[in-house]
Design a protein around this motif. Structure first.
Motif, mmCIF file in Angstrom:
data_model
loop_
_atom_site.group_PDB
_atom_site.id
_atom_site.type_symbol
_atom_site.label_atom_id
_atom_site.label_comp_id
_atom_site.label_asym_id
_atom_site.label_seq_id
_atom_site.Cartn_x
_atom_site.Cartn_y
_atom_site.Cartn_z
ATOM 1 N N GLY A 6 0.752 -1.256 -0.377
ATOM 2 C CA GLY A 6 -0.320 -0.244 0.116
ATOM 3 C C GLY A 6 0.853 1.307 -0.013
ATOM 4 O O GLY A 6 0.425 2.646 0.582
ATOM 5 N N ALA A 7 2.308 1.336 -0.735
ATOM 6 C CA ALA A 7 3.035 2.459 0.020
ATOM 7 C C ALA A 7 3.705 2.457 -1.942
ATOM 8 O O ALA A 7 4.689 1.340 -2.410
ATOM 9 N N LEU B 265 -1.915 7.311 -1.192
ATOM 10 C CA LEU B 265 -3.570 7.896 -0.724
ATOM 11 C C LEU B 265 -4.371 6.964 -1.685
ATOM 12 O O LEU B 265 -4.315 7.037 -2.861
ATOM 13 N N ALA B 266 -4.354 5.593 -0.774
ATOM 14 C CA ALA B 266 -5.640 4.783 -2.386
ATOM 15 C C ALA B 266 -6.404 4.232 -0.585
ATOM 16 O O ALA B 266 -6.595 5.040 -0.001
ATOM 17 N N GLY B 267 -7.119 3.343 -1.805
ATOM 18 C CA GLY B 267 -8.339 2.273 -0.747
ATOM 19 C C GLY B 267 -9.269 2.686 -1.733
ATOM 20 O O GLY B 267 -9.484 3.216 -2.930
ATOM 21 N N LYS B 268 -10.887 2.917 -0.499
ATOM 22 C CA LYS B 268 -12.068 3.516 -0.849
ATOM 23 C C LYS B 268 -11.698 4.679 -1.103
ATOM 24 O O LYS B 268 -12.769 5.301 -0.270
ATOM 25 N N ILE B 269 -11.428 5.320 -2.169
ATOM 26 C CA ILE B 269 -10.784 6.470 -2.260
ATOM 27 C C ILE B 269 -11.226 6.697 -3.588
ATOM 28 O O ILE B 269 -11.361 6.751 -4.864
ATOM 29 N N GLY C 79 -7.044 8.919 -5.193
ATOM 30 C CA GLY C 79 -6.200 7.942 -4.756
ATOM 31 C C GLY C 79 -4.992 8.770 -5.783
ATOM 32 O O GLY C 79 -5.205 9.070 -7.276
ATOM 33 N N ILE D 15 -4.588 4.045 3.520
ATOM 34 C CA ILE D 15 -5.278 3.563 2.826
ATOM 35 C C ILE D 15 -6.121 3.934 3.824
ATOM 36 O O ILE D 15 -6.798 3.486 4.589
ATOM 37 N N VAL D 16 -7.642 3.999 2.533
ATOM 38 C CA VAL D 16 -8.629 4.508 3.225
ATOM 39 C C VAL D 16 -9.803 3.347 3.138
ATOM 40 O O VAL D 16 -10.412 2.712 2.240
ATOM 41 N N MET D 17 -10.977 3.235 4.097
ATOM 42 C CA MET D 17 -11.964 1.819 4.513
ATOM 43 C C MET D 17 -12.737 1.894 4.602
ATOM 44 O O MET D 17 -13.611 3.788 5.052
ATOM 45 N N GLY E 62 -1.642 -6.403 -1.566
ATOM 46 C CA GLY E 62 -0.858 -4.716 -1.241
ATOM 47 C C GLY E 62 -3.140 -4.413 -0.304
ATOM 48 O O GLY E 62 -3.480 -5.188 -0.536
ATOM 49 N N THR E 63 -2.117 -3.550 0.357
ATOM 50 C CA THR E 63 -3.480 -3.153 1.618
ATOM 51 C C THR E 63 -4.707 -2.715 0.453
ATOM 52 O O THR E 63 -5.866 -2.529 0.293
ATOM 53 N N ALA E 64 -4.038 -2.053 -0.540
ATOM 54 C CA ALA E 64 -5.515 -0.744 -1.551
ATOM 55 C C ALA E 64 -5.846 -2.482 -2.265
ATOM 56 O O ALA E 64 -7.564 -2.713 -2.353
ATOM 57 N N VAL F 31 -7.987 -5.003 -0.165
ATOM 58 C CA VAL F 31 -9.619 -3.615 0.177
ATOM 59 C C VAL F 31 -10.667 -4.006 -0.268
ATOM 60 O O VAL F 31 -12.103 -3.621 -0.761
ATOM 61 N N ARG F 32 -9.825 -4.030 -2.038
ATOM 62 C CA ARG F 32 -10.577 -4.378 -3.076
ATOM 63 C C ARG F 32 -10.587 -5.345 -3.982
ATOM 64 O O ARG F 32 -11.070 -5.873 -5.062
ATOM 65 N N CYS G 47 2.570 -6.277 -2.895
ATOM 66 C CA CYS G 47 2.360 -5.272 -3.728
ATOM 67 C C CYS G 47 3.090 -4.795 -4.565
ATOM 68 O O CYS G 47 4.139 -4.599 -4.658
ATOM 69 N N GLY H 158 2.668 -1.673 -5.898
ATOM 70 C CA GLY H 158 2.848 -0.604 -6.170
ATOM 71 C C GLY H 158 1.583 0.367 -7.020
ATOM 72 O O GLY H 158 2.277 1.978 -7.921
ATOM 73 N N CYS I 156 -1.328 0.516 -6.192
ATOM 74 C CA CYS I 156 -2.618 0.965 -5.198
ATOM 75 C C CYS I 156 -3.787 1.566 -6.143
ATOM 76 O O CYS I 156 -4.425 1.485 -5.351
ATOM 77 N N SER I 157 -3.230 3.119 -7.025
ATOM 78 C CA SER I 157 -4.716 3.929 -7.493
ATOM 79 C C SER I 157 -5.515 3.014 -8.571
ATOM 80 O O SER I 157 -6.603 3.473 -8.987
#
Lengths: 585, 159
Positions: free
Chosen positions: A190-191, A345-349, A352, A420-422, B83-85, B88-89, B122, B124, B126-127
């Motif tokens: 996530g980075a 910035l990523a996730g449920k956004i 991002g 990471i936004v959830m 990866g984390t993003a 969650v997706r 990951c 990288g 993420c978007s």
């Protein structure tokens, strides 16, 4: 001025299709015999709009986003030939600029997305290597260190140790031979800050390192970069070659008696190598395992010599500080921490990307003003900071300023910058389990509490997600967490329990729902949910054909039914249903 | 069994460009894997004798790092980002779908040698989550249909 075209050509842009867009653009421009230069630039930060084309014409800057190959001809014909911008595809124009950058302040990313990262001339034209000239001609090594101390720059790798002080230790250490290391082993899931900096402005990092070497008295250095970043590695290679040709690197830099060299070492994929002593072992050819400190790397580091390690982003700040002055830098950010921080910035956004804001900016501004809020306008649940070493903060903390101390107090960490936004559809127990699964796999195995403790913790979290956890398990988790923190040698183990502890602190009710009510309100944990088809079903048969276990039956045009005995809760029916007739309970 | 002699000779040739210092070990393993696609035992044995280092040591370093593999790859390497993003997706769902489509578990290669499926930490991007990477190309913003289309595309390449 001549019209010029920039195309975002960092990894995210390429992944989104920048390669095809670039080829289409070049071929159309050549076909029309237009005398327009196309430059491939690094990441401008708007990953959500990739592929991106920027047109700089006499009226100003026009930015086109989500460009597809099929849009290229129209953009060329209308904008470049006739001078009429294509409104529908514009995300920013001189008349209406994009608010994505309003709260941002670019220091580290000053050149990213602006210059050609493979051309040192572009970097020099934007003031590059001026800082190096200044230190070599006007400043003593101690003056450089003092300047960095006064800037309040702190390590951007996560721990936030004052950079100037770190340099002082290495400079004071006795020894003729000293090393510098750039930590580019960005292993946090996530980075992608460091990757984007290296891809977008490699010379900023190189110049920072050369200045650091002069201040500390180092003559040799390594950049330890993930092998998973091929484009960053390529651009570093090109950068080092070009810097040598120009006399900024190598023997007798800029005609002085200061000599310095930079080597690249490709990491081989181990998260623990982000830790300084593990990283040095890896460069030395060993398994990347940490060792006790002291002795600190500043006394006894790489190959037993005094060594100073900083992360990519930290190095990229250095030339700016030297050119603009410590005072200017310290005036941005907070009293205890100067400058800006880059976040991924990523996730449920909604929007991002790569974001750079002054330290101390509230989370809310980053998530809502820059990120545009939660995707599909669902409810915000948490923001995860600092990856596997960090934590999840709930809505009550949205006004928290992002600085080292405040975030640590809240149980998260600044970390290297993953954000990471959830939303309401994310289960916090599942998220805690996800991170523990990661750290448990990445534990190098040296310390028992990290090696075995994370495994035991993961097993307990598995029980929760399966609905078989007990009240005692919550106590066991807390015990394990404090022991793992206390008896692990390095940051990996010391911080591994953080994702579990913060979710327990802020989302304890979700743990209790899992163990007492046997429910997962987010609809994530498979053992605790059921899928049913409502009467909204139009009988399109899509779900039945997608179901891997043939658990769904029904005639075309009629409501379908899921046989719970065969359902494996994979959610395929839910994901493909065109009328949202599949419910999760 | 095929002779390991050619592999041995090629390995020697690769190793000759490195100094015989311990710090060359990881770059050597990387260079050999780049050539062979994986690290067969004979390669590790050659490195061991070149560096005058116990084979167990070479093996220890090889298995410590995620990059190194001891088995040959399929024609196409499919990496599923976890990866984390991506998590969650819906990375787990993507992974499961690929396992079903290819008929193998993560870490395995299809019997016809076309695909190897792998979970990675990951990538990288993420978007663009959820993301998979096939060979050197990333595919983002995936849903079930897109994943199937990607697999079909690469299947078609080999016909």
């Amino acid at each position: 001025m001549n019209t010029k075209v920039l195309i975002g050509y960092a990894s995210c842009g390429i992944a989104a299709g920048a390669g095809e867009v670039d080829r289409a653009l070049r071929s159309r421009i050549a076909k029309r015999s237009l005398d327009i230069e196309i430059t491939k630039v690094g990441c401008v930060g708007m990953c959500h709009n990739e592929p991106i084309i920027e047109i700089h014409d006499p009226n100003g800057v026009y930015v086109y986003g989500d460009v597809e190959v099929s849009d290229v001809d129209e953009i060329v014909e209308s904008h470049l030939v006739e001078g009429v911008p294509v409104e529908e595809k514009l995300i920013s124009s001189p008349e209406e600029s994009y608010d994505y950058f309003d709260v941002q302040e670019k220091i580290v990313l000053r050149n990213s997305g602006v210059i050609d990262p493979e051309d040192i001339g572009d970097y020099i034209d934007s003031g590059g290597y001026e800082a190096l000239k200044k230190v070599l001609t006007e400043m003593s090594p101690q003056e450089v260190i003092d300047e960095i101390k006064n800037s309040n720059l702190r390590g951007r790798g996560g721990a936030g140790f004052p950079t100037g002080l770190k340099w002082q230790f290495a400079a004071n250490a006795p020894g003729d031979e000293k090393y510098i290391i750039c930590n580019a082993d960005e292993g946090d899931p996530g980075a992608f800050m460091d990757r984007s900096i290296l891809e977008g402005d490699p010379h900023a990092v190189l110049e920072g390192m050369i200045i650091g070497a002069y201040a500390i008295g180092a003559s040799d250095s390594y950049i330890y970069c993930r092998a998973e970043y091929p484009l960053a590695l390529k651009r570093l290679d090109i950068g080092i070659e070009q810097a040598k040709e120009k006399g900024f690197l190598g023997e007798n830099i800029l005609g002085t008696d200061f000599s310095f060299d930079i080597h690249i070492k490709e990491g081989a994929g181990a998260f623990v190598c982000g830790e300084e002593t593990a990283l040095m072992h890896s460069i030395e050819g060993e398994r990347g395992m940490p060792r006790p400190r002291p002795p600190f790397p500043a006394q006894k580091g790489l190959f037993g010599k005094p060594t100073n390690i900083n992360n990519v982003e930290t190095w990229a700040n250095i030339p700016w500080i030297i050119r603009n002055g410590a005072e200017e830098y310290a005036s941005i950010g907070t009293e205890r921490s100067g400058g800006t921080k880059v976040f991924a910035l990523a996730g449920k956004i909604k929007r991002g990307g790569l974001v750079e804001v002054p330290i101390g900016t509230p989370l809310r501004e980053i998530i809502y003003n820059v990120g545009g809020g939660i995707d599909e306008d669902l409810e915000f649940k948490a923001v995860q900071l600092g990856g596997p070493s960090g934590g999840c903060l709930p809505a009550e903390y949205l006004d928290t300023p992002v600085d080292y101390e405040t975030l640590t107090e809240a149980g998260a960490i600044m970390g290297s910058g993953g954000m990471i936004v959830m939303d309401e559809c994310d289960c916090m127990v599942n998220v805690a389990r996800y991170f523990l699964d990661f750290t448990q796999k990445e534990s190098c195995g040296k310390c028992t509490f990290c090696r075995v403790g994370t495994k035991r913790m993961l097993e307990i979290l598995d029980k929760f997600t399966h609905g078989s956890g007990t009240l005692e398990d919550i106590e066991s988790i807390k015990n394990l967490a404090s022991n793992i923190k206390a008896y692990s040698l390095c940051g990996l183990g010391q911080t591994a329990p953080n994702p579990v502890l913060t979710t327990l602190r802020y989302f304890e009710h979700e743990y209790y729902d899992h163990l007492q009510e046997q429910t997962c309100s987010a609809g994530v944990c498979r053992e605790l949910i059921t899928f049913t088809i409502t009467d909204a079903c139009v009988g399109c048969t899509r779900c039945a054909s997608e179901c891997p276990t043939e658990a769904i039956t029904g005639e075309r045009g009629e409501q379908h039914v899921i046989d719970q005995e065969y359902c494996i809760k994979c959610g395929a029916c839910h994901d493909v249903c065109p009328v949202n007739a599949v419910e999760v309970d | 069994m095929k002779s390991s002699q050619p592999k041995k000779e090629k390995t020697r040739e690769i190793l000759n460009s490195f100094t015989s210092e311990e710090s060359s070990l990881i770059p050597m393993l990387q260079a050999c894997q780049k050539h062979f696609g994986y690290l067969p035992r004979v390669v590790m044995e050659e490195i061991s004798s070149y560096l005058d280092m116990p084979l167990s040591n070479v093996y220890g370093v090889t298995t410590f790092y995620a990059q190194f593999r001891l088995e040959p790859l399929g024609d196409h390497l499919v990496k599923v980002c976890h990866g984390t993003a991506c998590h969650v997706r819906g990375a787990d769902k993507i992974n499961e779908l690929l396992e079903n489509e290819l008929g193998i578990k993560s870490g395995e290669t299809t019997p016809d040698g076309t695909f190897t499926l792998e979970r990675v930490a990951c990538l990288g991007c993420c978007s663009l989550a959820p993301v998979i990477m096939v060979d050197e190309t990333a595919h983002g913003n995936l849903d079930r249909d897109k994943v199937k289309a990607v697999v079909e595309k690469y299947r078609g390449d080999d016909k």
